[in-house]
Design a protein around this motif. Sequence first.
Motif, PDB file in Angstrom:
ATOM      1  N   VAL A 379       0.531  -0.779  -0.204  1.00 16.88           N
ATOM      2  CA  VAL A 379      -0.160  -0.254   0.448  1.00 16.88           C
ATOM      3  C   VAL A 379       1.121   1.382  -0.240  1.00 16.88           C
ATOM      4  N   SER A 380       2.344   1.352   0.761  1.00 15.51           N
ATOM      5  CA  SER A 380       3.113   2.074   0.734  1.00 15.51           C
ATOM      6  C   SER A 380       3.993   2.055   1.333  1.00 15.51           C
ATOM      7  N   THR A 381       5.048   2.923   0.956  1.00 15.69           N
ATOM      8  CA  THR A 381       6.859   3.024   2.043  1.00 15.69           C
ATOM      9  C   THR A 381       6.059   3.451   2.915  1.00 15.69           C
ATOM     10  N   TYR A 382       5.995   2.329   3.938  1.00 11.63           N
ATOM     11  CA  TYR A 382       6.186   2.944   5.794  1.00 11.63           C
ATOM     12  C   TYR A 382       8.195   3.913   6.257  1.00 11.63           C
ATOM     13  N   ILE A 422       3.384   5.898  -8.857  1.00 19.54           N
ATOM     14  CA  ILE A 422       4.180   6.548  -7.531  1.00 19.54           C
ATOM     15  C   ILE A 422       3.595   5.727  -6.174  1.00 19.54           C
ATOM     16  N   ILE A 423       4.940   5.265  -5.489  1.00 18.18           N
ATOM     17  CA  ILE A 423       3.968   4.836  -4.205  1.00 18.18           C
ATOM     18  C   ILE A 423       4.474   6.132  -3.317  1.00 18.18           C
ATOM     19  N   GLN A 424       3.061   5.917  -2.505  1.00 20.27           N
ATOM     20  CA  GLN A 424       2.459   7.526  -1.656  1.00 20.27           C
ATOM     21  C   GLN A 424       3.111   7.335  -0.320  1.00 20.27           C
ATOM     22  N   ARG A 425       3.572   8.294  -0.066  1.00 26.18           N
ATOM     23  CA  ARG A 425       4.915   7.918   1.546  1.00 26.18           C
ATOM     24  C   ARG A 425       3.832   8.532   2.762  1.00 26.18           C
ATOM     25  N   LYS A 426       3.621   8.024   4.075  1.00 22.93           N
ATOM     26  CA  LYS A 426       2.905   9.296   4.670  1.00 22.93           C
ATOM     27  C   LYS A 426       3.419  10.552   4.856  1.00 22.93           C
ATOM     28  N   GLN A 427       2.259  11.272   5.187  1.00 22.68           N
ATOM     29  CA  GLN A 427       2.157  12.617   5.389  1.00 22.68           C
ATOM     30  C   GLN A 427       2.219  13.416   6.535  1.00 22.68           C
TER      31      GLN A 427
END
Length: 427
Positions: A379-382, A422-427
């Motif tokens: 799901v994301s890059t954590y 593009i993997i979305q990262r936490k904001q």
Amino acid sequence: MNPATLPSTAATAAAAAPRPSRRLPLPAWTAWVAAGILAGAALLPGLAQAQIGGNTPVRIGVVGPFTGPSADFGVPMLNGIKLAVDEINAVGGYLGRPLELVVKDDAANPDQGRKVSQELLADKVVATIGFCNTGVALKAIDLFQDAKSPLIVPCSTGTAVTTKYPPADSYIFRVQARDALQAPFMVDDIVKRGWDKVAIFADKTGYGEGGHDDVVAALAAKNLKPVHVARFDLGVKDLTAELAAARNAGANVIYSYTVGPENAVIANGKKALGWKVPQVGAWPLSFPFFLEGAKDAAEGALMVQTFIAEPSNERRASFLSSYSRKYQRKVAVPMAAANAYDATYLLMYSFLGIRDGNLTGKAIKESLEGKMKTYYGVVSTYEKPFSVQDKDAITRNMLVIGLVKNGAITFAYPEDAKRNLIIQRKQ
């Protein structure tokens, strides 16, 4: 593979693992990634002390609806967890100790959920992954909080799940988009499309209650009020009267908040009335109960998603390929499986951040909240999914609008399909 024959150190396992190659099957790429993770962990000071436990399994609880009306997404959740655990164990587990799942079925029943949660804690699991239904989760999370036993929630979206306790004290984490994110995200899309007369159809469970409140709050932020609100019990077979009332109130969109066949009851009832207004909602509109129950009446429905099953990069392609190979079918609810898969790896990463190898609840909590090694997930890059003050790993920028098209879920907007590369990262 017999756990007793696994290499005793992560470094040994990594040395035996295949190096990445474009010619390798995608599941082999995933195995290499897992091996590299564990190899890096073996270099951390003090982790070798975990070998004191020998090959004693690390017991992890899993709780969810694996039978009954919510098995639609409970089973994919479980399958995502199992897939991750199989990959981790194939490269040595936690420093030679295999991960062992203790699985409990809550059947989407709050009382049953509380009972099996007590059983998990009595079984001395080090942490638990689970809960799909918000009402079930809210009935049981006090048990994990009181026991100081970490719980990672991959499916339940109810806002209250991670706000019930002060964040600094809370042992409840989540890898899913809470309803307080989903509702405003969908309301923004509704307003953008010019639909300003919203009818809310929400069930009477904890999920429906919380979702209703979040939608009303999101509408209020746009100076809107629902023109009609329908509340109903799970299992309802006919909502014709409520749909007619919503039509008479001038509704030009239906926002539904329920998890089971009731979404299909709404769509089919709308079709029977000849009322052609869109149906929108949270992620349950991507479930088989809706897609198969409503069939052509589901076409055009819109819902919030964290993950749409399109192989836009290597890690997502690997996950989808590994899942279909292991279970001999496509994933029924991709979000449930992907979020649970990522939650399992994040839990494993928290173990690797505990330098003395003593997997206490407090140590796992503090590791989850700290600076863990970056996990390149589905799901994301954590990079820092949690903190002392934030127990939700998913942020608004990770969300997209899904669309029912030809009985499947795809991107509602072409630009989101491009952004998905593009993997979305936490904001």
